[in-house]
Design an enzyme around this catalytic site. Structure first.
Site, PDB file in Angstrom:
ATOM      1  N   GLN A 261     -14.646   1.279   1.974  1.00  0.00           N
ATOM      2  CA  GLN A 261     -13.625   0.580   1.191  1.00  0.00           C
ATOM      3  C   GLN A 261     -13.380  -0.950   1.631  1.00  0.00           C
ATOM      4  OE1 GLN A 261     -11.885   2.143  -1.489  1.00  0.00           O
ATOM      5  NE2 GLN A 261     -13.695   3.416  -1.036  1.00  0.00           N
ATOM      6  N   HIS A 264     -15.171  -3.419  -0.798  1.00  0.00           N
ATOM      7  CA  HIS A 264     -14.649  -4.050  -1.904  1.00  0.00           C
ATOM      8  C   HIS A 264     -14.311  -5.287  -1.877  1.00  0.00           C
ATOM      9  CE1 HIS A 264     -14.556  -0.719  -4.757  1.00  0.00           C
ATOM     10  NE2 HIS A 264     -14.344   0.197  -3.851  1.00  0.00           N
ATOM     11  N   GLU A 330      -3.767   4.848  -1.439  1.00  0.00           N
ATOM     12  CA  GLU A 330      -4.462   4.932  -2.545  1.00  0.00           C
ATOM     13  C   GLU A 330      -5.300   6.237  -2.223  1.00  0.00           C
ATOM     14  OE1 GLU A 330      -7.275   2.288  -5.462  1.00  0.00           O
ATOM     15  OE2 GLU A 330      -7.059   1.714  -3.487  1.00  0.00           O
ATOM     16  N   HIS A 331      -6.214   6.204  -1.322  1.00  0.00           N
ATOM     17  CA  HIS A 331      -7.082   7.156  -1.114  1.00  0.00           C
ATOM     18  C   HIS A 331      -6.741   7.761   0.364  1.00  0.00           C
ATOM     19  CE1 HIS A 331      -9.427   4.176  -3.279  1.00  0.00           C
ATOM     20  NE2 HIS A 331      -9.894   5.157  -4.217  1.00  0.00           N
ATOM     21  N   ASP A 364     -14.853   7.920  -6.508  1.00  0.00           N
ATOM     22  CA  ASP A 364     -15.171   6.720  -6.986  1.00  0.00           C
ATOM     23  C   ASP A 364     -16.266   6.883  -8.235  1.00  0.00           C
ATOM     24  OD1 ASP A 364     -13.682   5.094  -5.518  1.00  0.00           O
ATOM     25  OD2 ASP A 364     -15.203   4.245  -4.022  1.00  0.00           O
ATOM     26  N   HIS A 423      30.227   7.803 -33.920  1.00  0.00           N
ATOM     27  CA  HIS A 423      29.220   9.058 -33.249  1.00  0.00           C
ATOM     28  C   HIS A 423      29.802  10.293 -33.792  1.00  0.00           C
ATOM     29  CE1 HIS A 423      27.041   5.934 -31.139  1.00  0.00           C
ATOM     30  NE2 HIS A 423      26.410   6.813 -30.404  1.00  0.00           N
TER      31      HIS A 423
END
Length: 433
Positions: A261, A264, A330-331, A364, A423
């Protein structure tokens, strides 16, 4: 390389103590605001100028031609083509089996009184695919497949033009578009692509109803700016991984996953949560050993030494679960003696990877799951991109006169109590005369 954060003596309030990088979207909004406004005003002329300014190339055509898409698919390495197709197959199968809600039958509340529910796909979506530090062909699959399964009829993809490919997006991105049957592809990147999707560009691209897909901080800022005019999936920040591990974990596996990761983005977050000092020492040594000679070594070292990455030392697995929930990764990988049992206790994560042989890299690319996931702790309230992201739920109310009259007195009283006599009158006028 990884710093250690000792939480063994802390109980609660983990969220404010855990490592997290800064991601100032508001500052980026100020930068992209004139870009978005310019694209809305000048259209294709502005897109071409921003391509030259930011991507350092002017595409031969902002919309990628069908011949270029076919050429990219035809020139794919056969083994890479099979990998793409298998990823597409598995993502489509999971989307169809797990994510596509069938229309349920209506709820019959009384005679002549029913409420049904319809799931209606968004008509037109714009899917953004990054092409900067990494040409994410996998993101094409993760965005397009669930949109297709949902039944979206108009799909447009935008990805930055690449100078080394004559102003076209990366060939792998074009090839996957071709394999998926996506014919509307634009060589447009960054905030200007988001502006193009949101406002439309006359003679080039019709406006969309929903924009999805990850991107850098300027893409995120542009999505925030146009939110409301269109729907967006999320404001995704830099990628992140958290690994919950005990002394049964393989240090080489854990180190490799943290590095995966970190490559990235220099802002990517890699966090190890463990109750084992012995594992910590082995993982830190493995990280140092494995990172040497990596293609993106400098980027990895920057990410792993940043404020967003750390080893978090906890007392036991109970505290590890609490810390993982507070971090809401996230992961989230679980590499413990009974990984399934630990995974079942987790409440907050974008995706959970169970055991030593379910690395994030699997998700992924080819697990069949989505990899467009909430970041920056948003997994405590948001979900990853799925078929449901491309659908709207519409209630269908079907009452007969008798069904309405059963409730008429109550509705009229309710409306009068809210000082909304009109109404009440809309019900009264329907009473039998």
């Amino acid at each position: 390389m990884l710093r250690t954060l000792d939480l063994t003596g802390v109980d609660g309030a983990y969220r404010t103590l855990l490592p997290r990088g800064s991601f100032d979207v508001e500052a980026a909004v100020a930068v992209v605001h004139p870009i978005v406004a310019d694209v809305a005003d000048r259209g294709a002329e502005a897109l071409l100028e921003y391509s030259e300014k930011f991507d350092h190339v002017v595409p031969p055509s902002l919309r990628v031609g069908a011949a270029d898409l076919r050429k990219a698919a035809d020139e794919l390495d056969p083994q890479l083509r099979e990998a793409f197709l298998e990823s597409i197959r598995r993502r489509r199968e999971v989307a169809g089996a797990l994510e596509l809600d069938p229309d349920p039958g209506p709820a019959i509340l009384a005679d002549g009184a029913s409420v049904g529910l319809r799931n209606i796909p968004v008509e037109r979506v714009g899917l953004y695919v990054p092409g900067g530090l990494a040409p994410l062909a996998s993101s094409v699959i993760m965005n397009v497949v669930p949109a297709q399964v949902a039944g979206v009829t108009s799909i447009a993809v935008a990805s930055p033009p690449q100078r080394e490919f004559g102003g076209l997006p990366h060939p792998s991105i074009l090839a996957v578009c071709a394999l998926l049957g996506v014919e509307e592809v634009y060589a447009v990147g960054g905030a200007q692509a988001i502006a193009m999707f949101a406002h439309g560009v006359e003679g080039l691209c019709d406006p969309v109803s929903l924009i999805t897909g990850p991107g850098n901080i300027y893409v995120v800022a542009a999505k925030r700016l146009v939110r409301g005019l269109v729907g967006i999936d999320s404001e995704a920040g830099p990628t992140e991984i958290a690994v919950v591990a005990d002394d049964t974990a393989d240090p080489a596996f854990v180190a490799a996953d943290l590095i995966s990761q970190a490559e990235h983005d220099p802002m990517a977050a890699s966090v190890l949560i463990t109750d084992s000092t012995a594992l910590t020492e082995k993982v830190v040594a493995e990280v140092e050993r494995q990172v040497v000679g990596q293609l993106h070594e400098e980027r990895i070292r920057t990410a792993l030494t940043g404020r967003q990455s750390a080893v978090v030392l906890v007392r036991d697995l109970d505290q590890a679960v609490a810390v993982a929930d507070a971090y809401a990764a996230e992961h989230l990988e679980i590499q413990t003696a009974d990984a399934r049992a630990v995974a079942a206790r987790i409440r907050n994560a974008g995706a959970i990877f169970v055991g030593g042989y379910s690395p994030v890299s699997l998700g992924d690319y080819s697990a069949g799951s989505t990899h467009v996931l909430p970041t920056a702790g948003c997994a405590c309230h948001s979900s990853g991109l799925s078929v449901r992201s491309f659908m709207r739920t519409v209630h269908v109310i079907d009452y007969s006169q008798a069904g309405l009259m059963d409730l008429a007195d109550g509705i009229e009283r309710f409306a009068q109590a809210e000082n909304l006599p009109g109404h009440a009158a809309a019900v009264t006028v329907r009473r039998p005369r």
